[in-house]
Scaffold this active site. Structure first.
Site, PDB file in Angstrom:
ATOM      1  N   CYS A 111       0.810  -1.219   0.000  1.00 41.08           N
ATOM      2  CA  CYS A 111       0.000   0.000   0.000  1.00 41.08           C
ATOM      3  C   CYS A 111       0.844   1.270   0.000  1.00 41.08           C
ATOM      4  O   CYS A 111       0.318   2.360  -0.202  1.00 41.08           O
ATOM      5  CB  CYS A 111      -0.956  -0.011   1.186  1.00 41.08           C
ATOM      6  SG  CYS A 111      -1.984  -1.480   1.211  1.00 41.08           S
ATOM      7  N   HIS A 246      -3.342   7.085   1.803  1.00 44.42           N
ATOM      8  CA  HIS A 246      -3.777   5.764   1.340  1.00 44.42           C
ATOM      9  C   HIS A 246      -5.153   5.476   1.960  1.00 44.42           C
ATOM     10  O   HIS A 246      -5.354   5.671   3.165  1.00 44.42           O
ATOM     11  CB  HIS A 246      -2.755   4.704   1.763  1.00 44.42           C
ATOM     12  CG  HIS A 246      -3.256   3.312   1.659  1.00 44.42           C
ATOM     13  ND1 HIS A 246      -3.888   2.833   0.527  1.00 44.42           N
ATOM     14  CD2 HIS A 246      -3.256   2.279   2.559  1.00 44.42           C
ATOM     15  CE1 HIS A 246      -4.240   1.577   0.736  1.00 44.42           C
ATOM     16  NE2 HIS A 246      -3.878   1.213   1.954  1.00 44.42           N
ATOM     17  N   ASN A 276     -10.208  -0.541   0.010  1.00 43.64           N
ATOM     18  CA  ASN A 276      -8.760  -0.364   0.013  1.00 43.64           C
ATOM     19  C   ASN A 276      -8.199  -1.014  -1.255  1.00 43.64           C
ATOM     20  O   ASN A 276      -8.240  -2.231  -1.403  1.00 43.64           O
ATOM     21  CB  ASN A 276      -8.206  -1.047   1.272  1.00 43.64           C
ATOM     22  CG  ASN A 276      -6.689  -1.034   1.350  1.00 43.64           C
ATOM     23  OD1 ASN A 276      -6.014  -0.758   0.378  1.00 43.64           O
ATOM     24  ND2 ASN A 276      -6.168  -1.353   2.526  1.00 43.64           N
TER      25      ASN A 276
HETATM   26  O1  UT7 Z   1      -3.793  -1.245   3.436  1.00 46.61           O
HETATM   27  C1  UT7 Z   1      -2.984  -1.929   4.324  1.00 46.61           C
HETATM   28  C2  UT7 Z   1      -3.202  -1.463   5.651  1.00 46.61           C
HETATM   29  N1  UT7 Z   1      -4.352  -2.118   6.255  1.00 46.61           N
HETATM   30  C3  UT7 Z   1      -5.065  -1.440   7.147  1.00 46.61           C
HETATM   31  O2  UT7 Z   1      -4.833  -0.279   7.321  1.00 46.61           O
HETATM   32  C4  UT7 Z   1      -6.117  -2.149   7.935  1.00 46.61           C
HETATM   33  C5  UT7 Z   1      -6.036  -1.703   9.382  1.00 46.61           C
HETATM   34  N2  UT7 Z   1      -7.003  -2.330  10.236  1.00 46.61           N
HETATM   35  C6  UT7 Z   1      -8.314  -2.063  10.185  1.00 46.61           C
HETATM   36  O3  UT7 Z   1      -8.776  -1.307   9.354  1.00 46.61           O
HETATM   37  C7  UT7 Z   1      -9.204  -2.651  11.247  1.00 46.61           C
HETATM   38  O4  UT7 Z   1      -8.403  -3.265  12.223  1.00 46.61           O
HETATM   39  C8  UT7 Z   1     -10.235  -3.678  10.715  1.00 46.61           C
HETATM   40  C9  UT7 Z   1     -11.291  -2.974   9.888  1.00 46.61           C
HETATM   41  C10 UT7 Z   1      -9.544  -4.738   9.870  1.00 46.61           C
HETATM   42  C11 UT7 Z   1     -10.936  -4.359  11.854  1.00 46.61           C
HETATM   43  O5  UT7 Z   1     -11.581  -3.398  12.665  1.00 46.61           O
HETATM   44  P1  UT7 Z   1     -11.362  -3.401  14.246  1.00 46.61           P
HETATM   45  O6  UT7 Z   1     -12.172  -2.316  14.792  1.00 46.61           O
HETATM   46  O7  UT7 Z   1      -9.874  -3.353  14.487  1.00 46.61           O
HETATM   47  O8  UT7 Z   1     -11.987  -4.775  14.651  1.00 46.61           O
HETATM   48  P2  UT7 Z   1     -11.306  -5.957  15.467  1.00 46.61           P
HETATM   49  O9  UT7 Z   1     -10.374  -6.726  14.586  1.00 46.61           O
HETATM   50  O10 UT7 Z   1     -10.777  -5.402  16.738  1.00 46.61           O
HETATM   51  O11 UT7 Z   1     -12.558  -6.870  15.785  1.00 46.61           O
HETATM   52  C12 UT7 Z   1     -13.605  -6.414  16.642  1.00 46.61           C
HETATM   53  C13 UT7 Z   1     -14.707  -7.477  16.659  1.00 46.61           C
HETATM   54  C14 UT7 Z   1     -14.178  -8.879  16.870  1.00 46.61           C
HETATM   55  O12 UT7 Z   1     -15.122  -9.571  17.653  1.00 46.61           O
HETATM   56  P3  UT7 Z   1     -14.882  -9.766  19.225  1.00 46.61           P
HETATM   57  O13 UT7 Z   1     -13.583 -10.501  19.339  1.00 46.61           O
HETATM   58  O14 UT7 Z   1     -14.803  -8.361  19.784  1.00 46.61           O
HETATM   59  O15 UT7 Z   1     -16.077 -10.546  19.656  1.00 46.61           O
HETATM   60  C15 UT7 Z   1     -14.163  -9.470  15.478  1.00 46.61           C
HETATM   61  O16 UT7 Z   1     -14.303 -10.859  15.470  1.00 46.61           O
HETATM   62  O17 UT7 Z   1     -15.363  -7.474  15.385  1.00 46.61           O
HETATM   63  C16 UT7 Z   1     -15.362  -8.804  14.854  1.00 46.61           C
HETATM   64  N3  UT7 Z   1     -15.267  -8.691  13.399  1.00 46.61           N
HETATM   65  C17 UT7 Z   1     -16.334  -8.526  12.629  1.00 46.61           C
HETATM   66  N4  UT7 Z   1     -17.653  -8.460  12.901  1.00 46.61           N
HETATM   67  C18 UT7 Z   1     -18.490  -8.278  11.869  1.00 46.61           C
HETATM   68  C19 UT7 Z   1     -14.148  -8.678  12.637  1.00 46.61           C
HETATM   69  N5  UT7 Z   1     -14.497  -8.519  11.355  1.00 46.61           N
HETATM   70  C20 UT7 Z   1     -15.843  -8.426  11.319  1.00 46.61           C
HETATM   71  C21 UT7 Z   1     -16.771  -8.258  10.274  1.00 46.61           C
HETATM   72  N6  UT7 Z   1     -18.078  -8.166  10.597  1.00 46.61           N
HETATM   73  N7  UT7 Z   1     -16.400  -8.131   8.993  1.00 46.61           N
END
Ligand code: UT7
Length: 321
Positions: A111, A246, A276
């Site tokens: 990225c 980005h 993205n």
């Molecule tokens: O381009 C390269 C660079 N990449 C990035 O910049 C990505 C950076 N990261 C992110 O954008 C975020 O971390 C994500 C969008 C990938 C995830 O968001 P988050 O707020 O960090 O969520 P999380 O991973 O902390 O997950 C929170 C909860 C979890 O459930 P529990 O453990 O709290 O019960 C996940 O299992 O959300 C759950 N979860 C989802 N729920 C519904 C994870 N993905 C999903 C989903 N739908 N798609």
């Protein structure tokens, strides 16, 4: 000599996959995706390939620049999702565009790729080696996406963006770029061509990401590298008209704006439409802003990329179109 952008172009696939359709594939919801990422839909390549999208974005950028493809001296394609390993996507783009005098190669910095390719082009121009360079970011991330993994498949999309750089007299800005290979495991995708890939879990051949870790990295490093860039050039943040970050996650962009104490209106976004698109995101955004009249001659822009590697960087430029 410095490189000025004299034309931009982009191409996104016609096929759209919105959050509602995605929630039929994995356990997620439109509400969760919008709230956590800002993404509403993404464009998915069907007929298109990384090369065909790159070539079309490049053709549009050359048209915008009023430049014949035979004048192009170098083509740089930033991609992690090329159709084939050999030849490089840039050589295939050269063939399609008829840019027979160009030297061509690809660059893989995920990225941060477009940003690093832009900096590479600037370095060649500053060294006096080439005067007209076509820089392209193109990705078919849908090929590398595990459509069973809800933590990644909601994020990514396909598309390509391009910019034509031309040597001109003017101020050369210092750029900033960093890599941290010690954190490589935060975002990975193993080749399907590995000798041992059949013995390994299939998931490894798709993008795997420690989302929280990459998020924390991005919200810390983006403001840091932008500050480093502005300090090095003795330019104040208030003097910058737009920050083209980005397009990974709306919350990352909002956090960067907040940490820098700047209004969100200086941070244009289009991730709601495309998700993205890795190295394509910055040039697609730049091309949209050019076409909708947002960018005006004399404005100062900051481009900032971050992603796998880990890698991150920023460049400052004065808009001349
Ligand atoms: O381009 C390269 C660079 N990449 C990035 O910049 C990505 C950076 N990261 C992110 O954008 C975020 O971390 C994500 C969008 C990938 C995830 O968001 P988050 O707020 O960090 O969520 P999380 O991973 O902390 O997950 C929170 C909860 C979890 O459930 P529990 O453990 O709290 O019960 C996940 O299992 O959300 C759950 N979860 C989802 N729920 C519904 C994870 N993905 C999903 C989903 N739908 N798609």
């Amino acid at each position: 000599m410095t490189g000025v952008i004299c034309g931009t172009g982009s191409y996104v696939p016609t096929q759209i996959l919105d959050n509602h359709r995605l929630s039929e594939l994995v356990e997620t919801s439109d509400e969760w995706i919008r709230e956590r990422t800002g993404v509403i839909r993404r464009h998915i390549a069907t007929e298109e390939t990384t090369v065909s999208m790159a070539a079309e974005a490049g053709r549009r950028a050359l048209k915008d620049a009023g430049m014949d493809s035979k004048e192009v001296e170098m083509i740089l394609v930033s991609t992690i999702s090329s159709n084939v390993i050999l030849p490089c996507a840039a050589c295939e783009v050269q063939k399609i565009l008829g840019a027979e005098h160009a030297v061509c190669f690809d660059l893989n910095a995920a990225c941060s790729g477009f940003l690093f390719a832009y900096q590479t082009a600037q370095a060649y121009i500053a060294a006096g080696m080439y005067r007209k360079i076509l820089v392209i970011g193109s990705e078919s991330l849908s090929d590398l996406t595990n459509w069973k993994d809800r933590s990644t498949c909601i994020l990514f999309g396909d598309g390509a963006g391009a910019a034509v750089l031309k040597a001109a007299k003017g101020r050369t800005f210092i750029s900033a770029a960093h890599s941290d290979g010690n954190s490589a495991e935060a975002l990975t995708c193993s080749s399907r061509h590995r000798r041992d890939w059949k013995d390994r879990p299939e998931e490894e051949t798709y993008m795997q990401m420690d989302g929280r870790r990459v998020f924390q990295f991005a919200v810390k490093k983006v403001p840091e590298v932008v500050t480093e860039l502005l300090d090095a050039n003795q330019v104040k943040a208030e003097e910058i008209d737009y920050f083209l970050l980005h397009q990974a996650n709306r919350r990352i962009v909002e956090s960067a704006a907040k940490r820098m104490g700047l209004g969100i209106e200086k941070f244009p976004m289009n991730l709601q439409e495309y998700g993205n698109t890795s190295s394509a995101s910055i040039p697609i955004l730049m091309d949209e802003l050019r076409r909708n009249g947002t960018l005006k001659k004399g404005q100062k822009l900051v481009l900032a990329g971050f992603g796998a590697g880990l890698s991150w960087g920023a460049s400052l430029l004065e808009w001349q179109l």
